[in-house]
Design an enzyme around this catalytic site. Structure first.
Site, mmCIF file in Angstrom:
data_model
loop_
_atom_site.group_PDB
_atom_site.id
_atom_site.type_symbol
_atom_site.label_atom_id
_atom_site.label_comp_id
_atom_site.label_asym_id
_atom_site.label_seq_id
_atom_site.Cartn_x
_atom_site.Cartn_y
_atom_site.Cartn_z
ATOM 1 N N GLU A 1 0.828 -0.997 -0.361
ATOM 2 C CA GLU A 1 -0.051 0.053 -0.035
ATOM 3 C C GLU A 1 1.159 1.218 -0.053
ATOM 4 O O GLU A 1 0.416 2.105 -0.743
ATOM 5 C CB GLU A 1 -0.987 -0.073 1.148
ATOM 6 C CG GLU A 1 -2.209 -0.964 0.858
ATOM 7 C CD GLU A 1 -1.646 -2.311 1.397
ATOM 8 O OE1 GLU A 1 -0.658 -2.552 1.905
ATOM 9 O OE2 GLU A 1 -2.560 -3.167 1.513
ATOM 10 N N PHE B 1 -11.577 -7.550 13.574
ATOM 11 C CA PHE B 1 -10.629 -8.140 12.730
ATOM 12 C C PHE B 1 -10.146 -6.835 11.797
ATOM 13 O O PHE B 1 -11.401 -6.181 10.996
ATOM 14 C CB PHE B 1 -11.006 -9.400 11.983
ATOM 15 C CG PHE B 1 -9.806 -9.901 10.874
ATOM 16 C CD1 PHE B 1 -8.620 -10.016 11.464
ATOM 17 C CD2 PHE B 1 -10.043 -10.006 9.818
ATOM 18 C CE1 PHE B 1 -7.486 -10.595 10.739
ATOM 19 C CE2 PHE B 1 -9.096 -10.244 8.884
ATOM 20 C CZ PHE B 1 -7.651 -10.452 9.354
ATOM 21 N N GLN B 2 -9.008 -6.364 11.559
ATOM 22 C CA GLN B 2 -8.380 -5.592 10.817
ATOM 23 C C GLN B 2 -9.076 -4.037 10.841
ATOM 24 O O GLN B 2 -9.354 -3.580 10.006
ATOM 25 C CB GLN B 2 -8.528 -5.946 9.128
ATOM 26 C CG GLN B 2 -7.619 -7.001 9.026
ATOM 27 C CD GLN B 2 -7.511 -7.449 7.513
ATOM 28 O OE1 GLN B 2 -8.281 -7.208 6.697
ATOM 29 N NE2 GLN B 2 -6.257 -8.018 7.257
ATOM 30 N N LYS C 1 -17.783 -0.940 5.728
ATOM 31 C CA LYS C 1 -18.182 -2.231 4.668
ATOM 32 C C LYS C 1 -19.803 -2.200 4.589
ATOM 33 O O LYS C 1 -20.467 -2.115 3.482
ATOM 34 C CB LYS C 1 -17.772 -3.537 4.958
ATOM 35 C CG LYS C 1 -17.814 -4.594 3.875
ATOM 36 C CD LYS C 1 -17.176 -5.594 4.217
ATOM 37 C CE LYS C 1 -17.226 -6.732 3.068
ATOM 38 N NZ LYS C 1 -16.615 -8.045 3.402
ATOM 39 N N MET D 1 24.420 8.954 2.147
ATOM 40 C CA MET D 1 24.384 10.480 2.762
ATOM 41 C C MET D 1 24.551 10.284 4.279
ATOM 42 O O MET D 1 25.030 11.097 4.944
ATOM 43 C CB MET D 1 22.815 10.761 2.466
ATOM 44 C CG MET D 1 22.630 12.418 2.942
ATOM 45 S SD MET D 1 23.687 13.325 2.174
ATOM 46 C CE MET D 1 22.758 13.873 0.662
HETATM 47 C C1 LIG Z 1 12.826 5.788 5.199
HETATM 48 C C2 LIG Z 1 13.798 6.399 5.524
HETATM 49 N N1 LIG Z 1 14.962 5.754 6.497
HETATM 50 C C3 LIG Z 1 15.889 6.344 6.788
HETATM 51 C C4 LIG Z 1 16.163 7.614 5.911
HETATM 52 C C5 LIG Z 1 17.448 8.468 6.373
HETATM 53 N N2 LIG Z 1 18.607 8.433 5.354
HETATM 54 C C6 LIG Z 1 18.592 9.535 4.396
HETATM 55 S S1 LIG Z 1 19.525 9.109 3.114
HETATM 56 C C7 LIG Z 1 19.985 7.744 3.500
HETATM 57 C C8 LIG Z 1 20.731 6.672 2.859
HETATM 58 C C9 LIG Z 1 20.479 6.385 1.504
HETATM 59 O O1 LIG Z 1 21.220 5.498 0.823
HETATM 60 P P1 LIG Z 1 21.075 5.185 -0.801
HETATM 61 O O2 LIG Z 1 19.799 4.958 -1.056
HETATM 62 O O3 LIG Z 1 22.070 4.001 -0.556
HETATM 63 O O4 LIG Z 1 21.525 6.649 -1.357
HETATM 64 P P2 LIG Z 1 22.762 7.180 -1.306
HETATM 65 O O5 LIG Z 1 22.746 8.359 -0.267
HETATM 66 O O6 LIG Z 1 24.139 5.999 -1.109
HETATM 67 O O7 LIG Z 1 23.059 7.718 -2.724
HETATM 68 C C10 LIG Z 1 19.365 7.208 4.774
HETATM 69 C C11 LIG Z 1 19.277 6.010 5.519
HETATM 70 C C12 LIG Z 1 15.374 8.127 5.240
HETATM 71 N N3 LIG Z 1 15.507 9.366 4.378
HETATM 72 N N4 LIG Z 1 14.279 7.668 4.959
#
Ligand SMILES: Cc1ncc(C[n+]2csc(CCOP(=O)(O)OP(=O)(O)O)c2C)c(N)n1
Ligand SMILES: [Mg+2]
Lengths: 583, 186
Positions: free
Chosen positions: A52, A114-115, A164, A481
């Site tokens: 979803e 349920f749900q 529902k 990042m």
């Molecule tokens: C759902 C979610 N969890 C954690 C983060 C924190 N976060 C931001 S960038 C990142 C790393 C992303 O890694 P990747 O997709 O490999 O991209 P890269 O920075 O290596 O290009 C994380 C964990 C986020 N933005 N979204």
């Protein structure tokens, strides 16, 4: 015209009357009557996602690339809770969505059936508005109102929770009635304030337009008016991540993106300007950096349809509440009627200052013969896809910022990225939503390997519906990042920022019935990209890139625009900064 | 520094009368909100205050227009001028909200709260409680041989003062309705 019909039939009828052609959804017990009605008709196409969250992001991609509201249909309980991340994403980025959830029958609500989940309670803070409809007689009106609320004023996601028994019961259906709602946000800006802005624009010596997602949300007409105003006045223009494409990247007054990973010339122009005209942006913390050092000597004008955006973060001198398109039209009209004045001599000087900043070449990076630099991969992607009817989505991370820096957007609605919430897992389903809306376009999701894994199940959707989305993964085997922040702000302690046990993306593509391409040598890159473009079907493109590249320029949290880091050499001492507490 | 002719902070011509003052002074404002009387509307308003970290000093709500399905919520809140402006703008965004009025700005206004106060005591203290109640024009609505329940209406500070005086005389419980308020005149 009114007709008697079941609630389930009303849902489908209302969607048709609202001009909906596509619904992204996933069935379950509490929405079976609506799925039955979907089965019995051919006007509305239902795209069966694999999760979803994917349905909501796909609907966001659809909405942002078409300007129409995206529609989602999911079941009660887990169906609704899985939609929450997508709703929050759409709320922060002002994306119009109508999300329909099934609910347990009214006589079971409150019994922990349920749900059963308190869907309106859970989604109240992450929707623009939501409704629980307990009476079939009220369903048609609520459905039409939902489309109105999602799209009027500042757009956003809305949700209708439909028990529902309300779907089974019969009631009176009526078609949409114009102006039936009390919710009518004004679109015209105050003319005195607009005149004040025009007067400021006529005498400004170092003006800058700072544009945002509001320009895109206002419709293609607004982008057109922005272009006319920028080009007629010769005033430089920068944009937030959300507003890319409103002014063309090839335009002569384009400064590039601003903000934390924005261009040197854009941030310097923001810092040193004497008149800042914010059009449909919201002084987000990724943009402003340290607040008390934000553009210290400028008069600030702010055009926004949402009064709560004004003076929320930055105190402005000329607030204008209204729709960007309407306000731009009035600005142009008044500016022309007053004789099209600007201080061209000063602006020419300002432009030459900007040229000096541009000559810093802030996006320069160290090229490599042996490994693919992520920036290089994007430069090649840009060069080889430029002429195509192209739409870009992204995941979240370094790759997202590099995509914003290195890809050029010539038109609005071509760039879909999770800005406000920064949702990893956004890009794949969003690319699917875009491709559904634009079957013949080249739709590319610029991804990081870690983000991509978060909603990779949607490859099944792409294959099932023959959606030739290209998953362009810049694979650095790192949560890049996060790794960058740990390097700069946490003493190079790389706590859990590795992508270990990664799948073989080529085999994974094949397992889904898609095509997999892997490339690691810069010499093979062009051919591989061409192969991806020319393949008639979904592709997972595993681009193995330099693992420790950092994304520059960077304004570290808590720093000002003119304290930007331009490259590795400037990162010393950042660790001591108090900004580590900020995100 | 700036060659422009506008005064920084001038918002006089704005469609919205925003007060541009970013000061640290805490102000107390009474805000009334006319809302659609529908399930969840109070949760929307309260959720806004908790979600964005605003204060609620007092809150009352009741239906005021049965045919129009409208309720009036009266909120007393404290914050800096900027926060107060944000509160009003954020309230205005809620789709079920029809009207937001800051009585403190629009004033003068009348502010009333009802309190019922239980005072337990005997002898002199009981007599003194009764005497003070008369001065405050509080009504006795329940009595036993060693307790009173007083009913008192007035501005919140009058009720505060009454409660303060009753405390040494045996105040054991107090229930307050929160503030209801309307602009004076028409
Ligand atoms: C759902 C979610 N969890 C954690 C983060 C924190 N976060 C931001 S960038 C990142 C790393 C992303 O890694 P990747 O997709 O490999 O991209 P890269 O920075 O290596 O290009 C994380 C964990 C986020 N933005 N979204
Ligand atoms: Mg990565």
């Amino acid at each position: 015209m009114t007709r008697e019909m079941t609630g389930a039939k009303m849902v489908v009828q209302a969607l048709k009357d609202q001009g909906v052609d596509t619904v992204f959804g996933y069935p379950g017990g509490a929405v079976l009557p609506i799925y039955d009605e979907i089965f019995l008709q051919n006007d509305i196409r239902h795209i069966l996602v694999r999760h979803e969250q994917g349905a909501v992001h796909a609907a966001e991609g659809y909405a942002r690339s078409t300007g129409k509201p995206g529609v989602v249909l999911v079941t009660s309980g887990p169906g609704a809770t899985n939609a929450v991340t997508g709703l929050t994403d759409a709320l922060l980025d002002s994306i119009p969505l109508v999300v329909l959830t099934g609910q347990v029958p009214t006589f079971m609500i409150g019994s922990d059936a349920f749900q059963e989940a308190d869907t309106v309670g859970i989604t109240r803070p992450c929707t623009k508005h939501n409704w629980l409809v307990k009476d079939t007689e009220k369903l048609a009106g609520t459905l039409h109102e939902a489309f109105h609320v999602a799209t009027a004023g500042r757009p956003g996601p809305v949700l209708i929770d439909i028990p529902k028994d309300v779907q089974f019961a019969t009631g009176t259906y009526h078609a949409p009635k114009p102006a039936a709602s009390h919710y009518q946000p004004p679109v015209k800006g105050d003319l005195d304030a607009i005149t004040e802005l025009v007067a400021a624009l006529e005498t400004a010596k170092r003006p800058v337009f700072y544009t945002g997602g509001g320009v895109i949300n206002s419709g293609p007409g607004a982008s057109q008016l922005l272009r006319e105003l920028v080009d007629a006045t010769g005033i430089p223009v920068t944009s937030t991540l959300m507003g890319l494409g409103a002014y063309p990247a090839s335009g002569k007054n384009w400064l590039g993106m601003l903000g934390m990973h924005g261009l040197y010339e854009a941030n310097m122009a923001m810092h040193d300007c004497d008149l800042m005209i914010n059009i449909g942006a919201r002084f987000d913390d990724r943009i402003t950096g340290r607040l008390d050092a934000f553009s210290p000597n400028s008069i600030k004008a702010h055009i926004d349809i949402d009064p709560s955006s004004i003076n929320k973060v930055i105190r402005v001198d000329i607030p204008i509440v209204g729709d960007v398109g309407h306000v731009l039209e009035d600005i142009l009209k008044i500016w022309k009627s007053r004789g099209r004045k600007v201080d061209s001599e000063s602006i020419a000087k300002w432009q030459s200052q900007i040229t000096e900043w541009r000559d810093v070449r802030c996006l320069a990076y160290t090229a490599s013969e042996g490994t693919i630099k992520p920036q290089y991969a994007l430069e090649r992607l840009e060069a080889l896809t430029k002429g195509h009817n192209r739409y870009i989505t992204t995941e979240v991370g370094q790759h997202q910022m590099w995509a914003a820096q290195f890809l050029g957007f010539e038109d609005p609605n071509r760039w879909m990225t999770s800005g406000g919430l920064g949702t990893m897992g956004y890009g794949t389903p969003a690319s699917i939503g875009v491709q559904v809306a634009h079957p013949d376009a080249l739709v590319i999701n610029v991804a990081g390997e870690a983000s991509w894994l978060m909603n990779m199940q949607e490859m099944g959707t792409a294959v099932q519906y023959r959606l030739p989305v290209k998953q362009f993964i810049l694979n650095n085997e790192r949560l890049g990042m996060v790794r960058q922040w740990q390097e700069l702000l946490h003493g190079e302690r790389y706590s859990h920022s590795w992508s270990e046990a990664l799948p073989d993306f080529v085999k994974l593509a094949e397992a889904f019935g898609a095509k997999g391409i892997c490339v690691s040598d810069p010499k093979d890159l062009d051919d591989a990209i061409m192969e991806m473009i020319n393949y008639d079907g979904p592709v997972i493109f595993d681009c193995l890139v330099e693992k420790h590249e950092n994304c520059f320029p960077m304004i570290p949290s808590g720093k000002a625009h003119n304290e930007m880091l331009l490259g590795e050499a400037e990162t010393q001492g950042v660790i001591q900064s108090g900004g580590a507490v900020l995100v | 520094m700036s060659a422009l002719h506008i005064k920084k902070g001038s918002t006089s011509h704005s469609a919205y009368n925003l007060r541009p003052n970013f000061s640290d002074v805490q102000e107390r404002h009474t805000i009334t909100i006319l809302v659609e009387n529908e399930p969840g509307v109070l949760a929307r308003v309260i959720g806004l205050f908790s979600g964005r970290g605003y204060n609620i000093d007092s809150l009352t709500v009741a239906e005021v227009d049965h045919t129009g399905h409208l309720s009036r919520i009266t909120i007393v809140t404290t914050g800096t001028p900027q926060v107060i402006e944000q509160i009003k703008a954020q309230l205005g965004r809620i789709v079920s909200v029809h009207e937001v009025t800051d009585l403190t700005v629009a004033g003068p206004f009348v502010e009333r709260e009802l309190a019922i106060v239980k005072v337990v005591g005997e002898g002199d203290k009981r007599v003194e409680a009764m005497r003070l109640a008369e001065i405050f024009r509080a009504k006795v609505v329940d009595t036993t041989l060693n307790s009173f329940i007083f009913e008192l209406t007035g501005a919140p500070d009058k009720i505060d003062a009454f409660a303060e005086m009753m405390r040494p005389l045996g105040l054991t419980k107090i229930a307050r309705t929160g503030v209801a308020a309307l602009l004076r005149g028409n």
